[in-house]
Design an enzyme around this catalytic site. Structure first.
Site, short mmCIF file in Angstrom:
data_model
loop_
_atom_site.label_atom_id
_atom_site.label_comp_id
_atom_site.label_asym_id
_atom_site.label_seq_id
_atom_site.Cartn_x
_atom_site.Cartn_y
_atom_site.Cartn_z
N SER A 151 -3.85 2.07 16.24
CA SER A 151 -5.23 2.43 16.59
C SER A 151 -5.82 1.27 17.37
O SER A 151 -5.35 0.13 17.26
CB SER A 151 -6.04 2.63 15.30
OG SER A 151 -7.41 2.72 15.59
N TYR B 88 -9.70 0.06 6.87
CA TYR B 88 -8.94 0.76 7.92
C TYR B 88 -8.46 -0.23 8.98
O TYR B 88 -7.31 -0.19 9.41
CB TYR B 88 -9.83 1.83 8.56
CG TYR B 88 -9.14 2.69 9.60
CD1 TYR B 88 -8.26 3.71 9.23
CD2 TYR B 88 -9.40 2.51 10.96
CE1 TYR B 88 -7.65 4.52 10.18
CE2 TYR B 88 -8.79 3.32 11.92
CZ TYR B 88 -7.92 4.32 11.52
OH TYR B 88 -7.31 5.11 12.47
P1 NAD Z 1 -5.76 14.54 11.51
O1 NAD Z 1 -6.35 14.52 10.13
O2 NAD Z 1 -6.20 15.62 12.43
O3 NAD Z 1 -4.17 14.56 11.38
C1 NAD Z 1 -3.51 13.82 10.40
C2 NAD Z 1 -2.54 14.70 9.64
O4 NAD Z 1 -1.87 13.87 8.67
C3 NAD Z 1 -3.22 15.83 8.86
O5 NAD Z 1 -2.55 17.05 9.10
C4 NAD Z 1 -3.06 15.41 7.40
O6 NAD Z 1 -2.93 16.51 6.51
C5 NAD Z 1 -1.79 14.58 7.45
N1 NAD Z 1 -1.71 13.63 6.34
C6 NAD Z 1 -2.70 12.82 5.88
N2 NAD Z 1 -2.26 12.12 4.83
C7 NAD Z 1 -0.97 12.49 4.63
C8 NAD Z 1 0.00 12.11 3.69
N3 NAD Z 1 -0.27 11.23 2.71
N4 NAD Z 1 1.23 12.67 3.78
C9 NAD Z 1 1.51 13.60 4.74
N5 NAD Z 1 0.62 14.00 5.64
C10 NAD Z 1 -0.61 13.45 5.59
O7 NAD Z 1 -6.09 13.11 12.12
P2 NAD Z 1 -5.55 12.33 13.43
O8 NAD Z 1 -6.74 11.66 14.00
O9 NAD Z 1 -4.72 13.19 14.28
O10 NAD Z 1 -4.67 11.20 12.73
C11 NAD Z 1 -3.36 10.86 13.13
C12 NAD Z 1 -3.24 9.35 13.21
O11 NAD Z 1 -4.04 8.89 14.30
C13 NAD Z 1 -3.72 8.56 11.98
O12 NAD Z 1 -2.79 7.55 11.70
C14 NAD Z 1 -5.03 7.96 12.44
O13 NAD Z 1 -5.33 6.78 11.75
C15 NAD Z 1 -4.70 7.71 13.89
N6 NAD Z 1 -5.84 7.48 14.77
C16 NAD Z 1 -6.77 8.45 14.96
C17 NAD Z 1 -7.85 8.19 15.80
C18 NAD Z 1 -8.92 9.23 16.04
O14 NAD Z 1 -9.96 8.86 16.62
N7 NAD Z 1 -8.72 10.47 15.66
C19 NAD Z 1 -7.96 6.96 16.47
C20 NAD Z 1 -6.98 6.00 16.26
C21 NAD Z 1 -5.93 6.28 15.41
#
Ligand code: NAD
Length: 271
Positions: A143, A156
C-alpha cells in the site's frame, strides 16, 4: 496469445476489489486461478462468472492450514502453480493509538497483523514448494501506507511497512528460483473492511457517497482508482518474460498521490 497462457495463479482475497480484478485480468490473459476467500459466497459468484478457469477455496489467510489447503486444491485442479498473489487485507480505518480504548489496542493489532502480515508469511510458506518447481513469482499487495504516513492509522501503516520488508527479505531468501515483488495501491474504490475488534468490519469507508470525489482531489492525476487500474501491475510482475529481472521492488499505482506538490509560487518569483 495471452500474457499468462498455460499458467496457474493463486490469489488470496480474490472475491472482491483489487483481488477480484486481478483474477479477471489473469483469466483474460490465459491463466487458471485458485482463489482463497474468507467470504464463501464470493466463491460461488466467481464460479458463475469464470466457470472452470477458477477454483474457489473458502479459508482464512491467517491460518497456515488454510493456505496449504488452497495451494493443494489449486494444484489438484490445475496441475501446477506459477504465481502466488498475497492480497487479502483489512484496514484500521485510521484508528488513533491515543484515542483507541486501551483494551482494544492489543486486539486490533493482533487482528490486523494476523491477516495483513502473518497471512502473507503463511501464504508464502505454503506456496513456495510449488513455486520452486516452476521458478515462479510472488506478488504481495502492499500500500502507499507501506511507503509513507497518511494512508491509514498506525496499526495499518505498520502492517504495510512490514509487507514491504517481507517483499525485500523474501526476494533475497527465495532467489534465484522465485521472484518476490509488491504492488502499492493508493486509495482505490473497493469494499475494504475495518476490524471486528473496532466494530467497523461490517462496512467499508469507500461506501461513503463522496469517496470518489475525495480520492480524485487527493492525487495529481485526479483519478479515483478502480480495482481494474491495479491489475496490470500484478500481471507485469507475474510475467516471466517481462519481469524476469525484477525482484524485491514495489510498484506504486497511486495516481501520483505520494508525490510532493510544489509550494505555491511566490509573487516575487522563484519558489
Ligand atoms: P476488499 O475488501 O474489496 O477485498 C479484500 C478481500 O479479501 C475480500 O473479498 C475479503 O473477504 C478478503 N479477505 C479479508 N480477510 C481475509 C482473510 N483473513 N482470509 C481470506 N480472505 C480475506 O478490499 P481491497 O481494497 O481490494 O483489498 C485488497 C488489498 O488491497 C488489501 O491488502 C488492502 O490492504 C490493499 N489496499 C487497498 C487499498 C484501497 O484503497 N482499497 C489501498 C492500498 C492497499
Amino acid at each position: 496469445m495471452g500474457w499468462l497462457d498455460g499458467q496457474v495463479a493463486l490469489v488470496t482475497g480474490g472475491g472482491s476489489g483489487i483481488g477480484r480484478a486481478v483474477v479477471a485480468r489473469f483469466v483474460e490473459e490465459g491463466a487458471r486461478v485458485g482463489v482463497m476467500e474468507r467470504v464463501a459466497a464470493r466463491g460461488d459468484e466467481l464460479r458463475r462468472e469464470f466457470g472452470n478457469a477458477v477454483v474457489a477455496i473458502a479459508g482464512d489467510v491467517a491460518q497456515l492450514a488454510d493456505n496449504k489447503r488452497a495451494v493443494a486444491e489449486t494444484v489438484r485442479a490445475f496441475g501446477r502453480l506459477d504465481a502466488f498473489i498475497g492480497n487479502a487485507g483489512i484496514f484500521d480505518v485510521y484508528a488513533s493509538v491515543e484515542e483507541m480504548p486501551e483494551e482494544q489496542l492489543s486486539r486490533a493489532f493482533d487482528e490486523l497483523f494476523a491477516v495483513n502480515v502473518k497471512g502473507l508469511m503463511f501464504g508464502a510458506r505454503a506456496a513456495l514448494p510449488e513455486l520452486r518447481k516452476t521458478k515462479g513469482a510472488m506478488v504481495f499487495t502492499a500500500s502507499v501506507a507501506g511507503l509513507n504516513s497518511g494512508g491509514g492509522g498506525a496499526i495499518y501503516t505498520a502492517s504495510k511497512h512490514a509487507v514491504v520488508g517481507l517483499v525485500r527479505e523474501l526476494a533475497v531468501e527465495l532467489a534465484p528460483d522465485i521472484r518476490v515483488n509488491g504492488v502499492a495501491p493508493g486509495g482505490t474504490l473497493t469494499d475494504l473492511r475495518g476490524l471486528q475488534s473496532l466494530g467497523n468490519d461490517d462496512r467499508s469507508q469507500f461506501a461513503a457517497p463522496d469517496m470518489a470525489e475525495r480520492l480524485r482531489a487527493g492525487n495529481p492525476l485526479h483519478i479515483a482508482l478502480e480495482p481494474a487500474d491495479l491489475a496490470g501491475a500484478y500481471l507485469f510482475l507475474a510475467s516471466r518474460r517481462d519481469a524476469r529481472g525484477i525482484t524485491g521492488t514495489i510498484v506504486q499505482v497511486d495516481a501520483g498521490g505520494l508525490l510532493r506538490m510544489p509550494r505555491p509560487r511566490s509573487p516575487h518569483g522563484g519558489r
